[in-house]
Design a protein around this motif. Structure first.
Motif, short mmCIF file in Angstrom:
data_model
loop_
_atom_site.label_atom_id
_atom_site.label_comp_id
_atom_site.label_asym_id
_atom_site.label_seq_id
_atom_site.Cartn_x
_atom_site.Cartn_y
_atom_site.Cartn_z
N VAL A 109 6.83 -16.17 -31.60
CA VAL A 109 7.59 -16.83 -32.67
C VAL A 109 6.71 -17.77 -33.50
O VAL A 109 7.08 -18.12 -34.61
N PRO B 30 13.26 -21.73 -43.66
CA PRO B 30 14.60 -21.22 -43.38
C PRO B 30 14.90 -21.23 -41.88
O PRO B 30 14.01 -21.39 -41.06
N SER B 31 16.15 -21.03 -41.54
CA SER B 31 16.58 -21.06 -40.14
C SER B 31 15.84 -19.99 -39.34
O SER B 31 15.67 -18.87 -39.80
N GLY B 32 15.40 -20.37 -38.15
CA GLY B 32 14.74 -19.41 -37.27
C GLY B 32 13.27 -19.20 -37.54
O GLY B 32 12.65 -18.32 -36.95
N CYS B 33 12.67 -20.04 -38.41
CA CYS B 33 11.27 -19.80 -38.75
C CYS B 33 10.32 -20.45 -37.74
O CYS B 33 9.11 -20.26 -37.81
N GLY B 34 10.85 -21.23 -36.79
CA GLY B 34 10.01 -21.79 -35.74
C GLY B 34 9.69 -23.26 -35.90
O GLY B 34 8.81 -23.78 -35.21
N LYS B 35 10.42 -23.96 -36.75
CA LYS B 35 10.16 -25.39 -36.94
C LYS B 35 10.42 -26.17 -35.65
O LYS B 35 9.57 -26.95 -35.20
N SER B 36 11.59 -25.94 -35.07
CA SER B 36 11.93 -26.67 -33.84
C SER B 36 10.95 -26.32 -32.74
O SER B 36 10.53 -27.20 -31.98
N THR B 37 10.60 -25.05 -32.65
CA THR B 37 9.68 -24.63 -31.61
C THR B 37 8.35 -25.36 -31.75
O THR B 37 7.78 -25.83 -30.76
N TYR C 86 8.01 -16.19 -26.57
CA TYR C 86 9.07 -16.13 -25.56
C TYR C 86 9.05 -14.71 -25.03
O TYR C 86 9.47 -13.79 -25.72
N HIS D 150 15.73 -28.18 -42.77
CA HIS D 150 15.72 -26.95 -43.57
C HIS D 150 16.21 -27.25 -44.98
O HIS D 150 16.42 -26.36 -45.79
N GLU E 68 15.75 -32.31 -37.46
CA GLU E 68 16.97 -32.28 -38.28
C GLU E 68 17.91 -33.43 -37.94
O GLU E 68 19.07 -33.21 -37.59
#
Ligand code: ATP
Ligand code: MG
Lengths: 352, 295
Positions: A18, A37-44, A13, A192, A159
């Motif tokens: 990321v 963990p949160s923010g590790c790029g799974k959704s991305t 980005y 997560h 999720e």
């Protein structure tokens, strides 16, 4: 058919990267869970696979066909969103039929497909309701129904259960797993929650800060974590870590007590981080004496917190051990259950 | 006992508002209504309970022109206003530096007084000295300057264009806000479902903003029906009644020709029309009101 291959996927980005080169192979019909963990790029990563984000580098292929440049609708992938994303002005029936209608599928075929999906998900009685007249779990099922009717090569879930209460989450977990067994379609599932990952996956991908830490079957990750992060992330309650040195094939703690046999392949005098899962301690037979600082019976098992060389260490047992606060426990580690990690890099040391 | 006195207190408290509404809304409306049924000759009331005013109105040779012009003004104005507003709103809803700046300055036409807008446009569109005609003829598109407001075929549409210039920005901003609040997951789900841009607009955006869209349509229609300054200052209904609409005609008949009977009869026609619009709006949105405004 629906095998997915990711090669060196990068996503930035602006100046911020990321995803730092993700490689992943998903076999046809496999249930793969991305966890981290949160923010590790799974959704991305999932959204890149869906085509909702454009990747900066790398190749995504489905059945050996590169799909990088394809629009989401041409990828033959269906996605279930965390907050369901149902169309509020359409009835359940119309929500499920929407994609078929856009693809100009004949009316009677749409009807039979929707009816079939509704039956699989026990939504038949609710087809003429609006989303706001449904409970959270029912909405989640409609979202899945919307994916099922399309009969895609791959299902993506981001999720999907995190908006549900604990009991419903367990129920939906098994429903999704059953659905997978019934349809046999490839699933990539983001969560997560490591318990969700362990219970559902054929294969788990542990991610951290845009890197893949380890890929493997749930029990492989549990038994032989590749590094400190995976060791601490997988398993609940999580693994205990203690600083040790290898001396004469033993793992010796900083206070000179012996924790257990060191894994093979460690050099004499080498410092390492020892990891032992709470359930892999044996109580009542061993050289290690540890004072109890907390006792927490949960019914099925008892959790003791003990002091080992200044560290708080959690131990669980299914036996009715009657030790109380201040007592000393006699401990040893089950053979082969002591993991060793490099204190600097966190990488697994020695062969077990 | 306590309940009773509370009720009386409540009535007492709303009394000022009720009185104001009675005095300034109901009262004049009642007066206009009765006036329209009274024959008036030379400012003297001559008998109540006659439809002669309405007969005179329908016999008036200008009346069909007024009806036609009013239809262009209200229906054309509203439809074009909402459609351009929707298009501009869609554009403003895109996230970029430019649209952020535009969102701030687009309201400029709205803060100008009506009279200023009307005068400015009147001179810009002037046949001899107007900059717009001058510019077009210098580009070689026309032989001489066009008299935009002097041409009976053009004048009504010119008024509608100025009207849109003035009223569209708020419509665009309201719709922009509505469009921006459409959940992005719904749009993404639609993309996954195979919807192209048009499908997403038609099946996701429009249903999600339907409430704002009908509200804005009705409000525009009411604004436009009530708008008087703009046409009156720009053309005064001319040339030769070719831009005469209900509001200007009512004003002209009542306060220039003191033809109050016809003026009031026309006001009643106007009122009935407006009430129909509002009634229609409430009917269309009856479910949404019950549901608290969404869906
Ligand atoms: N549109 C965006 N612009 C800039 N950075 C973004 C954007 N979307 C995500 N990021 C960043 O990318 C990183 C990965 O985000 P992502 O949503 O994939 O995390 P996640 O693993 O799904 O976390 P969670 O479990 O909280 O959902 C985060 O650091 C986030 O700040
Ligand atoms: Mg996420």
């Amino acid at each position: 058919m629906g095998s997915v291959t990711l090669r060196n996927i990068r996503k930035s980005y602006g100046p911020v990267e990321v995803l730092h080169g993700i490689d992943l192979d998903v076999a046809d019909g496999e249930f793969v869970v991305l966890v981290g963990p949160s923010g590790c790029g799974k959704s991305t990563l999932l959204r890149s696979l869906a085509g909702l984000e454009t990747i900066s580098a790398g190749d995504i292929s489905i059945d050996d066909k590169v799909i990088n440049g394809l629009e989401p609708k041409n990828r033959d992938i269906a996605m279930v969103f965390q907050n369901y994303a149902l169309y509020p002005h359409m009835k359940v029936r119309e929500n499920m039929a929407f994609s078929l209608k856009l693809n100009k599928v004949p009316k009677d075929e749409i009807e039979s497909k929707v009816a079939k999906a509704a039956e699989i998900l026990s939504l038949t009685a609710m087809l003429d309701r609006y989303p706001k007249q449904l409970s959270g779990g029912q909405r989640q099922r409609v979202a899945m129904g919307r994916a099922i009717v399309r009969d895609p090569k791959v299902f993506l879930f981001d999720e999907p259960l995190s908006n549900l209460d604990a009991k419903l989450r367990v129920q939906m977990r098994s429903e999704i797993k059953e659905l997978h067994q019934r349809l046999g379609t490839t699933i990539v599932y983001v969560t997560h929650d490591q318990i969700e990952a362990m219970t559902m996956a054929d294969k788990i991908v542990v991610m951290k800060d845009g890197h893949v830490e380890q890929i493997g079957a749930p029990l492989d990750l549990y038994d032989t974590p590749a590094n400190l992060f995976v060791a601490g992330f997988i398993g609940s309650p999580s693994m205990n870590f203690m600083s040790c040195t290898a001396q004469g094939g033993k793992a010796v703690l900083s206070n000179g007590q012996v924790l257990g046999a060191a894994p093979a392949g460690l050099g004499e005098g080498q410092a390492f981080t020892a990891g032992v899962r709470p359930e892999h301690f044996v109580i009542g037979s061993g050289a290690l004496d540890a004072p109890v600082t907390l006792v927490e019976p949960t019914g099925a098992e008892i959790q003791f917190t003990v002091d080992i060389a200044g560290d708080h260490v959690l131990i669980t047992t299914r036996d009715r051990v009657t030790a109380r606060l201040g007592d000393t426990l006699n401990l040893s580690v089950e053979p082969g259950k002591l993991h060793a990690f490099d204190p600097e890099t966190g990488a697994r040391l020695g062969g077990v | 006992m306590n309940r009773r006195s509370d009720t009386w207190l409540a009535y007492f408290m709303i009394l000022p508002v009720v009185a104001a509404v009675l005095a300034f809304v109901i009262g004049p409306t009642w007066d206009v209504g009765t006036l329209s049924l009274t024959s008036v000759v030379m400012g003297q009331e001559r008998g109540f309970g006659t439809l002669s005013n309405f007969r005179a109105l329908f016999a008036d040779p200008v009346f069909p022109t007024v009806v036609k012009n009013t239809a262009i003004w209200i229906l054309g104005g509203t439809i074009l206003c909402v459609m351009t507003g929707l298009a501009v709103g869609m554009f403003l809803a895109i996230d970029s530096k430019m649209t952020m700046g535009l969102r701030a300055i687009i309201l400029l036409p709205w803060v100008l007084p009506d009279v200023v807008t009307a005068m400015a446009w009147k001179w810009m569109l002037h046949g001899q000295v107007g900059v717009i005609g001058d510019y077009i003829s210098r580009m070689g598109l026309t032989d001489g300057a066009i008299s935009f407001l002097g041409n009976p075929d053009l004048v009504m549409w010119m008024l509608v264009i100025v009207l849109i210039w003035r009223k569209m920005p708020l419509v665009a901003l309201i719709l922009c806000a509505a469009i921006r609040s459409v959940p992005s997951e719904q749009l993404e789900a639609a993309r996954m479902d195979g919807a192209n841009g048009w499908h997403r607009f038609r099946f996701v955006v429009v249903p999600n903003i339907a409430f704002s869209l009908t509200a804005v349509t009705v409000i525009s229609m009411i604004w436009i029906t009530a708008e008087f300054t703009l046409p009156w200052v720009m053309t005064g209904g001319g040339p030769a009644n070719s831009s005469q609409i209900m509001s200007t005609y009512i004003y002209q008949q009542s306060f220039q020709f003191f033809n109050w009977g016809v003026g009031s009869a026309m006001s009643v026609v106007n009122l009935v029309f407006l009430m129909t619009v509002v009634g229609l709006y409430l009917y269309i949105n009856r479910r949404s009101w019950a549901a608290g405004g969404n869906s």
